[in-house]
Structures are given as C-alpha cells and as structure tokens.
Scaffold this active site. Sequence first.
Site, PDB file in Angstrom:
ATOM      1  N   ARG A  75     -29.457-134.185 -46.984  1.00 40.85           N
ATOM      2  CA  ARG A  75     -28.849-132.880 -47.316  1.00 40.85           C
ATOM      3  C   ARG A  75     -29.785-132.123 -48.253  1.00 40.85           C
ATOM      4  NH1 ARG A  75     -25.556-130.209 -44.604  1.00 40.85           N
ATOM      5  NH2 ARG A  75     -24.176-132.006 -44.423  1.00 40.85           N
ATOM      6  N   ARG A 101     -35.048-133.519 -36.327  1.00 34.27           N
ATOM      7  CA  ARG A 101     -34.807-133.891 -37.732  1.00 34.27           C
ATOM      8  C   ARG A 101     -34.290-135.333 -37.869  1.00 34.27           C
ATOM      9  NH1 ARG A 101     -29.179-131.091 -39.822  1.00 34.27           N
ATOM     10  NH2 ARG A 101     -27.875-131.577 -38.007  1.00 34.27           N
ATOM     11  N   HIS A 171     -34.548-125.018 -41.457  1.00 29.80           N
ATOM     12  CA  HIS A 171     -33.218-124.866 -42.067  1.00 29.80           C
ATOM     13  C   HIS A 171     -33.309-125.071 -43.590  1.00 29.80           C
ATOM     14  CE1 HIS A 171     -28.967-125.637 -42.812  1.00 29.80           C
ATOM     15  NE2 HIS A 171     -28.677-125.480 -41.546  1.00 29.80           N
ATOM     16  N   ASP A 215     -21.962-117.742 -43.169  1.00 31.92           N
ATOM     17  CA  ASP A 215     -22.701-118.442 -42.113  1.00 31.92           C
ATOM     18  C   ASP A 215     -23.042-117.387 -41.062  1.00 31.92           C
ATOM     19  OD1 ASP A 215     -22.100-121.572 -40.267  1.00 31.92           O
ATOM     20  OD2 ASP A 215     -23.820-120.181 -40.356  1.00 31.92           O
ATOM     21  N   GLU A 274     -32.777-119.345 -43.396  1.00 32.27           N
ATOM     22  CA  GLU A 274     -33.468-120.132 -42.373  1.00 32.27           C
ATOM     23  C   GLU A 274     -34.297-119.245 -41.447  1.00 32.27           C
ATOM     24  OE1 GLU A 274     -29.172-122.210 -42.395  1.00 32.27           O
ATOM     25  OE2 GLU A 274     -30.289-122.457 -40.525  1.00 32.27           O
TER      26      GLU A 274
END
Length: 301
Positions: A75, A101, A171, A215, A274
């Site tokens: 995270r 990832r 990200h 978001d 991002e």
Amino acid sequence: MTLDLDMLNSRHALAGTLRFTRAGDGPTLAEIDNALGSASIALEGGQILTWAPQGQEAVVWLSPRAKYAAGKSLRGGVPVCWPWFGPHATESGFPAHGFARNKPWEVVSSEQLADGATRLALKLRQDQETAGWWPHRAELTLAVTVGAALRIELTTRNLGDQPLTLSEALHTYFHVGDIAGVSVSGLEGCPFLDKVDGGSRKIQDGAVTIAGEVDRVYLGTTATTVIHDTGLKRRIRIAKSGSRSTVVWNPWAEKGAKFGDMGDDGYRRMLCVETANALDDAVTVAPGASHALMAEYAVEA
Ligand code: TA6
C-alpha cells in the site's frame, strides 16, 4: 521465486549509490542513495516504494501499515497498473489493475549518470499465469531515474503480429502534510469520470480539493499537474508524456479503514495522482512498435 542477492549485487550494484537488500522474508529492494536523492524499489512488482530528494520529507508515500505478501503490491509507493487499469473489462476474477504489480521483475541495467542521478531499468517477467490473463507477446520495461527529480518510464513493446490495446497507470501515492490543506491544479476545465458518483461524467471547476472520498479519471489531458501542500509548505510538480489520463484518488476515512493497511489516519497523509491511459484513453500499440508512459516528479518550496 527468490531473487539471488549476491548475483544482483555482483552484476548491478553501484558503489556508494545502489545496492540490493532483503530484510527477513520481505521484498528484494534496490536501495538508491546518491547526492541528489534516495529511493527504494521492490523488484517484486517493480514497485517504487519511497523517494525523496536529499533534505526533503518523503514525496512518495508508503503506508506505515504496509504489509508485504508475495504476489501483492504494498500500500503506497508507485504500483504499476498494466495491462489494464481498474477491474478487468470482462473477467471479474482477474486481478484489479492488471498483473504487473503482482509479478517479479528482473534487473536489466543500472547506471550512475553524469548529473549524479542513478538509473535502474527493470523488465517484467511474464509466465504461464500471466499468459492466461493476457495471451499476447509484449515486453514491459520500467526505467527509474532517481535524483532531485524522480523520472519513471513505463515502456510496452509489442512483440507480436497483432495490434495490442491496453490501459495502464503509474498509481503513485504522494505524501502530503494533511489532505485538508491540499489542492491540485492543472485539471481546470478537464472532463472526468466520477467513480464516487456512479461513473457520471463531469467537468472540473477550478482546482481539485479533497473533503471526502475522491476517485476521478480525468480524460484527454496531457497537462502537468501540481499538488499544492500547505501543510508541508511545498508543491509537487507532476509532468508527463505518453499519457492522456490523470487519476485523482483519496479513499477518505471509511474506505481507508477498510483496507486495513492504510493506518488510522493514513488517508490524511496521502493523495494519489496517477499518470495513466485509462477508459476512453486506452492505447493501441502496433505490431513491433513501442509505447512509453512517462512521469516526472519535482518538489518546489
Ligand atoms: O486509482 C484509484 C483506484 O482505482 C480506486 O478505485 C481504488 O481501487 C484504488 O485504485 C486502489 O486499488 P488497490 O487495488 O491498489 O487497492
């Protein structure tokens, strides 16, 4: 698969600026520390975990509660979303944000540059599992240049004989003093898809401020954005190329707590901006061609 530290250090360490380490059963880290800046990069996932110019507070945020588990990104840092952004378009069982990832990357090269920065190039290892998710021949490389700025280049090379369509993102979790004192400029007037409001399409009015879960996928924008952080009394400039989308995300308190790896007030200390090609901005790479997504971060007092 455990990457052999001795082999990595004998082939790619750079005296005084780059070494490979591993603590316990943690990730294999490329640790870079030069006169201009320092960074750590996990080879599992090709994930930049930290970066700061010398003398500066961390610019890339890593959750204090980040828990390493093989096959999962930590995270924070700069998770690489590829070859799709967000949930898979049709297969709900496929990993969110693609698989890059979650997979090990191998070191291609390391270099101490004349200007004092250090450059590390990695390549994604693809395998049977990734072929099951994405049966295409493509090479993905990540070049990270660590100095007073942080430059990240994600390059897709189409090795097959058919065009490849993909979406992608760096990200990046940026460290901020407190989210209440933060705004983002550069997206004024830009259309965006609001994932907090049913995916409705809107136009950005003024600077972006965060007072709840945000978001948003801003579309058709090649603009440089700037995070204005009154808490840390600095600006973070985010320049980019090869990217037509910018995603702004903060989970806020409730969703942040649900993740379990954000820390109690972690959401107040971070903001994701991002550099991406997502949704309408998915890219198509012709057979034999390459496409590079690049972001460069710099801090201004
Ligand atoms: O980029 C924003 C986002 O797509 C959010 O919707 C949220 O899912 C976030 O990425 C984090 O995703 P992750 O899979 O890393 O927990």
